[in-house]
Design a protein around this motif. Structure first.
Motif, PDB file in Angstrom:
ATOM      1  N   ALA A   1      50.127  33.630  24.614  1.00  0.00           N
ATOM      2  CA  ALA A   1      50.871  32.915  23.551  1.00  0.00           C
ATOM      3  C   ALA A   1      51.006  31.571  24.061  1.00  0.00           C
ATOM      4  CB  ALA A   1      52.102  33.326  22.815  1.00  0.00           C
TER       5      ALA A   1
ATOM      6  N   GLN B   1      55.749  40.837  21.287  1.00  0.00           N
ATOM      7  CA  GLN B   1      55.813  39.908  22.467  1.00  0.00           C
ATOM      8  C   GLN B   1      56.954  39.924  23.378  1.00  0.00           C
ATOM      9  OE1 GLN B   1      55.370  35.903  20.454  1.00  0.00           O
ATOM     10  NE2 GLN B   1      55.521  34.872  22.549  1.00  0.00           N
TER      11      GLN B   1
ATOM     12  N   TYR C   1      53.205  43.458  15.820  1.00  0.00           N
ATOM     13  CA  TYR C   1      52.930  42.860  17.322  1.00  0.00           C
ATOM     14  C   TYR C   1      54.223  42.955  18.069  1.00  0.00           C
ATOM     15  CZ  TYR C   1      55.656  38.882  15.733  1.00  0.00           C
ATOM     16  OH  TYR C   1      56.765  37.852  15.542  1.00  0.00           O
TER      17      TYR C   1
ATOM     18  N   THR D   1      45.416  41.885  23.289  1.00  0.00           N
ATOM     19  CA  THR D   1      46.549  41.137  24.032  1.00  0.00           C
ATOM     20  C   THR D   1      45.886  39.617  24.479  1.00  0.00           C
ATOM     21  OG1 THR D   1      45.874  41.951  26.178  1.00  0.00           O
ATOM     22  CG2 THR D   1      47.503  42.858  25.303  1.00  0.00           C
TER      23      THR D   1
ATOM     24  N   VAL E   1      51.292  38.846  24.098  1.00  0.00           N
ATOM     25  CA  VAL E   1      51.317  39.219  22.874  1.00  0.00           C
ATOM     26  C   VAL E   1      50.410  40.344  22.910  1.00  0.00           C
ATOM     27  CG1 VAL E   1      51.155  38.757  20.323  1.00  0.00           C
ATOM     28  CG2 VAL E   1      51.874  36.829  22.118  1.00  0.00           C
TER      29      VAL E   1
ATOM     30  N   PHE F   1      48.962  43.071  19.786  1.00  0.00           N
ATOM     31  CA  PHE F   1      48.906  43.273  18.241  1.00  0.00           C
ATOM     32  C   PHE F   1      48.140  44.344  18.051  1.00  0.00           C
ATOM     33  CE2 PHE F   1      45.460  40.519  19.327  1.00  0.00           C
ATOM     34  CZ  PHE F   1      44.535  40.757  18.331  1.00  0.00           C
TER      35      PHE F   1
END
Length: 190
Positions: A189, A89, A87, A186, A94, A96
């Motif tokens: 977070a 960030q 991932y 995406t 984020v 991944f």
């Protein structure tokens, strides 16, 4: 810092092509700002400083993580397969990628499959945007899907049928050794 002297880069059109003028201007700007220490610029995340230093991509490098493959029933077993994740960030964004290759013996478990994410999903965020690709190696067929937030730490791969159906031991096909599941997407977070 004084402004760069760009007067020296004014050239008559007949003397030099536009591309050369542009390249000369870019070089003048790079030369003027080359002595700035990106680490001393306040307010920039470290990934921007790395980019400005030239030792990293704009957003930095991917970080690996070990995703957890689980289910709503009996937990599945990866056998001698593999599950990998990585991932990136940037602030609360984020991105991944998860790759699962089923191993032998035949994957087990019951109920809907879930995959853990690398950082908690914001409880107030919109749904994550996730693309899912499942490959049935015995039939050489690819199935696509999406994923929905199951909890703040897991997502639920689903088919694109209406209504959506969670991936499970027999959805979108009966999973077997060497079949693959790839998720990328995406989310915001926590």
């Amino acid at each position: 810092m004084p402004a760069p002297d760009l007067e020296s880069f004014k050239v008559a059109t007949s003397e030099v092509s536009s591309a050369n003028k542009f390249n000369s201007l870019v070089q003048a700007i790079e030369d003027e700002f080359s002595d700035i220490d990106p680490d001393q610029i306040s307010g920039y995340p470290s990934s921007v400083a790395a980019y400005l230093r030239g030792d990293g991509a704009w957003a930095g490098a991917f970080t690996t993580y070990v995703p957890v493959w689980s289910s709503s029933g009996t937990q599945p077993a990866i056998g001698n397969g593999t599950i990998t994740g990585r991932y990136l960030q940037i602030g609360k964004l984020v991105y991944f990628i998860v790759s699962v290759t089923m191993g032998g013996p035949t994957p087990s478990g019951t109920g809907s499959y879930f995959i853990s994410v690398p950082a908690d999903i914001s409880a107030s965020a919109p749904r994550p945007t996730v693309a899912v690709q499942a490959f049935d190696s015995s039939a050489s067929q690819t199935f696509i899907g999406g994923a929905i937030k199951q909890t703040t730490t897991t997502i639920d791969p689903v088919t694109l049928a209406s209504p959506v159906v969670s991936f499970a031991p027999t959805v979108p096909f009966t999973w077997a050794t060497t079949d693959t599941l790839v998720l990328s997407g995406t989310y915001e977070a926590a």
